[in-house]
Design an enzyme around this catalytic site. Sequence first.
Site, PDB file in Angstrom:
ATOM      1  N   ASP A 168     -11.514  47.487   5.614  1.00 20.88           N
ATOM      2  CA  ASP A 168     -11.856  48.065   6.912  1.00 20.88           C
ATOM      3  C   ASP A 168     -13.348  47.991   7.215  1.00 20.88           C
ATOM      4  OD1 ASP A 168     -11.220  49.163   9.365  1.00 20.88           O
ATOM      5  OD2 ASP A 168     -11.384  51.234   8.670  1.00 20.88           O
ATOM      6  N   ASP A 206      -5.494  43.769   8.265  1.00 25.02           N
ATOM      7  CA  ASP A 206      -6.887  43.582   8.702  1.00 25.02           C
ATOM      8  C   ASP A 206      -7.719  42.672   7.804  1.00 25.02           C
ATOM      9  OD1 ASP A 206      -6.468  45.281  10.866  1.00 25.02           O
ATOM     10  OD2 ASP A 206      -7.178  47.036   9.802  1.00 25.02           O
ATOM     11  N   ASP A 358      -3.681  58.844  13.691  1.00 22.14           N
ATOM     12  CA  ASP A 358      -4.833  57.969  13.486  1.00 22.14           C
ATOM     13  C   ASP A 358      -6.114  58.775  13.297  1.00 22.14           C
ATOM     14  OD1 ASP A 358      -3.325  55.574  13.939  1.00 22.14           O
ATOM     15  OD2 ASP A 358      -3.359  56.057  16.063  1.00 22.14           O
TER      16      ASP A 358
END
Length: 377
Positions: A168, A206, A358
């Site tokens: 991330d 990701d 989230d």
Amino acid sequence: MVAAASVVVAAGTATGLLTALGDDDGGGADRAGPRASRSVRLDALPVSPSPTSSPSADQSRSASPSPPARRATPTPAPKRTSAQQEPRPATTGLYRHPDSQVLDWVRAHPGDPRQDVIASRIAGHPAAVWFTDHTPATITARVRAVTSAGAAQGRVPVLVPYAIPDRDCGGHSEGGAPGLDAYDAWIDRFAAGLGSDEVIVVLEPDSVAQSECLSAGERADRFASLARAGRVMKDADPAARVYYDAGHSGWHAPAQQAAWLKQAGAASADSSDGVFSNVSNFHTTADEVAYDRAVLDSLGGPPGLGAVIDTSRNGNGAPSDGQWCDPAGRKLGRAPTLTTGMGRIDAYLWVKLPGESDGCRGEPGTFTPSYAYDLAR
């Protein structure tokens, strides 16, 4: 920056689901911001220490780490020779893990007026199991606990290894293994728990789409480790289906994403079954189908490569303002299924568990009943 895929919180947790239904079709939903969601609580699974020790994870990163010199790619773990096994049931659908945050809430709140809706529309469907922490001593046993349970039911587990270094890019889900050598060793142990039955591996959300934060050399090293990871998993379990990170339709152009994916091994039958998209995001299924097919066209590779799409929260599509953090007005997407009726689209999956925040409606990665109810009603 386009929101990243998931929201990782406590290491070693994941999100599973309730009763063992089949692959029905249903709802609609997309994916959200830069954190990692989870699926079943893996800390509740039995563990047995590995015979060798490994460095513990460094959960913090500097904004611009200076990577150690990259060593030659280690030799993949040798293929297992499995002992004679009892016949397994025929595969009938996706595996629903019996332990999760949503199930905990459903069991603990029988009188809550939202309980029936959340139980039937969210807890009643299978979701992915995330492995978010670098735990070399326990990872094999934790993976095996999920895959063996799925095999016993004749169902296909969805596993999400999420421990790549510089995960991330220093965002909400930062962390991962302390380096690529440690990551490669962790992957060997992860693969050792896959067994010999069909599993779906959503490899490192990701890790490709968000790789621009790395230098060219760091990116090449990451892609080499991802290609190796796919090979190791498919060597360990030839029935494993491994999918690589294609981001989503609102992010990179298909040709750019495909160029990176090729470097990461996604075009090789030795390491890949195709790509995944929309993890924790909200783009419509139709947009993702078109995007994934364009990525696959640019990627090349064997004709059998396909795509899986996270449909957990994309029922109303992505917010027009680009909001990714528990945006209002989202709805559940199509129910998880291995039968999409769409060419080159292998599955619709709930990779992000609907109702796990989230970070805006609740603590990142925690089940938030008000959010779950809004998605499901």
